[in-house]
Design an enzyme around this catalytic site. Sequence first.
Site, mmCIF file in Angstrom:
data_model
loop_
_atom_site.group_PDB
_atom_site.id
_atom_site.type_symbol
_atom_site.label_atom_id
_atom_site.label_comp_id
_atom_site.label_asym_id
_atom_site.label_seq_id
_atom_site.Cartn_x
_atom_site.Cartn_y
_atom_site.Cartn_z
ATOM 1 N N LYS A 32 0.847 -1.210 0.000
ATOM 2 C CA LYS A 32 0.000 0.000 0.000
ATOM 3 C C LYS A 32 0.877 1.252 0.000
ATOM 4 C CE LYS A 32 -3.960 -1.721 -0.453
ATOM 5 N NZ LYS A 32 -4.417 -2.766 0.395
ATOM 6 N N LYS A 34 -2.801 -11.990 -9.263
ATOM 7 C CA LYS A 34 -3.966 -11.924 -8.366
ATOM 8 C C LYS A 34 -5.086 -11.107 -8.994
ATOM 9 C CE LYS A 34 -5.426 -10.045 -3.983
ATOM 10 N NZ LYS A 34 -5.090 -9.111 -2.940
ATOM 11 N N LYS A 85 -9.446 -5.792 -8.001
ATOM 12 C CA LYS A 85 -10.094 -4.648 -8.658
ATOM 13 C C LYS A 85 -9.213 -3.409 -8.645
ATOM 14 C CE LYS A 85 -12.652 -4.683 -4.498
ATOM 15 N NZ LYS A 85 -13.443 -5.744 -3.972
HETATM 16 P P1 TYM Z 1 -10.645 -8.238 0.639
HETATM 17 O O1 TYM Z 1 -11.837 -7.353 0.708
HETATM 18 O O2 TYM Z 1 -9.440 -7.751 -0.088
HETATM 19 O O3 TYM Z 1 -11.024 -9.626 0.006
HETATM 20 C C1 TYM Z 1 -12.092 -10.377 0.532
HETATM 21 C C2 TYM Z 1 -11.753 -11.853 0.489
HETATM 22 O O4 TYM Z 1 -11.481 -12.251 -0.845
HETATM 23 C C3 TYM Z 1 -10.212 -12.906 -0.894
HETATM 24 N N1 TYM Z 1 -9.581 -12.584 -2.194
HETATM 25 C C4 TYM Z 1 -9.030 -13.514 -2.978
HETATM 26 N N2 TYM Z 1 -8.891 -14.841 -2.820
HETATM 27 C C5 TYM Z 1 -8.304 -15.516 -3.828
HETATM 28 N N3 TYM Z 1 -7.850 -14.939 -4.973
HETATM 29 C C6 TYM Z 1 -7.950 -13.605 -5.161
HETATM 30 N N4 TYM Z 1 -7.531 -13.050 -6.289
HETATM 31 C C7 TYM Z 1 -8.560 -12.823 -4.129
HETATM 32 N N5 TYM Z 1 -8.842 -11.504 -3.991
HETATM 33 C C8 TYM Z 1 -9.459 -11.380 -2.790
HETATM 34 C C9 TYM Z 1 -9.421 -12.352 0.261
HETATM 35 O O5 TYM Z 1 -8.405 -13.250 0.648
HETATM 36 C C10 TYM Z 1 -10.507 -12.213 1.304
HETATM 37 O O6 TYM Z 1 -10.729 -13.450 1.934
HETATM 38 N N6 TYM Z 1 -8.515 -7.872 5.093
HETATM 39 C C11 TYM Z 1 -9.617 -8.478 4.390
HETATM 40 C C12 TYM Z 1 -10.979 -8.102 4.961
HETATM 41 C C13 TYM Z 1 -11.126 -8.410 6.419
HETATM 42 C C14 TYM Z 1 -11.230 -9.707 7.000
HETATM 43 C C15 TYM Z 1 -11.368 -9.488 8.403
HETATM 44 C C16 TYM Z 1 -11.245 -11.007 6.477
HETATM 45 C C17 TYM Z 1 -11.203 -7.492 7.426
HETATM 46 N N7 TYM Z 1 -11.342 -8.141 8.623
HETATM 47 C C18 TYM Z 1 -11.518 -10.555 9.300
HETATM 48 C C19 TYM Z 1 -11.385 -12.071 7.396
HETATM 49 C C20 TYM Z 1 -11.520 -11.838 8.773
HETATM 50 C C21 TYM Z 1 -9.551 -8.007 2.958
HETATM 51 O O7 TYM Z 1 -8.981 -7.014 2.634
HETATM 52 O O8 TYM Z 1 -10.259 -8.736 2.103
#
Ligand code: TYM
Length: 331
Positions: free
Chosen positions: A111, A194, A197
Amino acid sequence: MKRVVSGIRPTGFLHLGNYFGALRNFIKMQEENECFFFIADYHSLTTHPTPTDLQSNVRNILIEYIAAGLDPEKATIYVQSDVPQVCELSLLLSMNVYIGELQRVASFKEKVRRQPDNVNAGLLTYPVLMAADILLHHADMVPVGKDQEQHLEMTRDFAQRFNHIYKHEYFKLPVAYNFGSELVKIPGLDGSTKMSKSDNENSCIYLSDTPEVIRKKVMKAVSDSGPTEPGQPKTQAVENLFQLMKAVSTPETVHYFEDQYQNCAIRYGDMKKQLAADMTAFVQPVYERILELRDKDDYIRKVAREGAERARESAAKTIKEVREIIGIKSF
Ligand code: TYM
């Protein structure tokens, strides 16, 4: 019953990466466990600080959770900011978290590279808030993609540290819910490893994409000029197409194109047509439910309201206990 907690940031529509990382197999997961699924709107402010679209993005994710199979009768679905107790837990955990360890986190470093003009404190403490989300409900398991593995490891560290410092085996050490296989990282259509978006809209297939949009995006996906000798290693872009195919197509289909590749007879146009058709078939039922739910405003509000109540109840109990353990008492 085991507890499952997971979250998604409301920064746009859900894509296939989110689906395979966190949402697949909802039905089984919610039958067998007590699930808490939330929308991480506080977290989204670290990268999307303007109020424009926040409310509608939260609503979209609520809809997409349900459309993907989460049942509000069985699982608790809520919006993170409806349960502000998470902020108190995050603050209390942060007293035993060191700046150095936060600065070394891969997602923080990324980031800093991506948004050098907005290296805010929320980005640095992101893993602490995430740990608080998970520990607030005493999760045993957390369904996430591979990219969240390090955050989950930190959650265990913070939980263990809390237990150690306060000499109380209070928090469990949550593990990834891996759907019976390795944690996945779904690649993008633009050759990136990966699907995300933040890189390129066209590299993502959204659960709410129409068949026509899916076809256009897949046909434009990056490939290469084709193998020239048998056994030639695949370029990243072509490897991505195969990985995406493994996610949505039958093993026979993957096998067929794998053979074609190995024999240098592959036609990427044919492969992409097949991939687009299989992605459409995969996304279609979710897409149809998304369309139905978009008009059900009262229902969506009710789900969020009732979910918030249940989540607050669980959170209040944790906060009360944590305060007691730390020695915070009111006079
Ligand atoms: P976020 O919003 O980036 O993504 C949500 C979930 O989607 C998964 N993900 C992917 N998995 C496989 N391949 C990909 N290309 C891919 N892109 C996204 C992410 O691994 C995630 O599971 N930090 C987290 C949000 C969060 C969270 C939590 C998750 C906040 N608190 C507590 C679990 C428990 C995040 O940014 O996800």
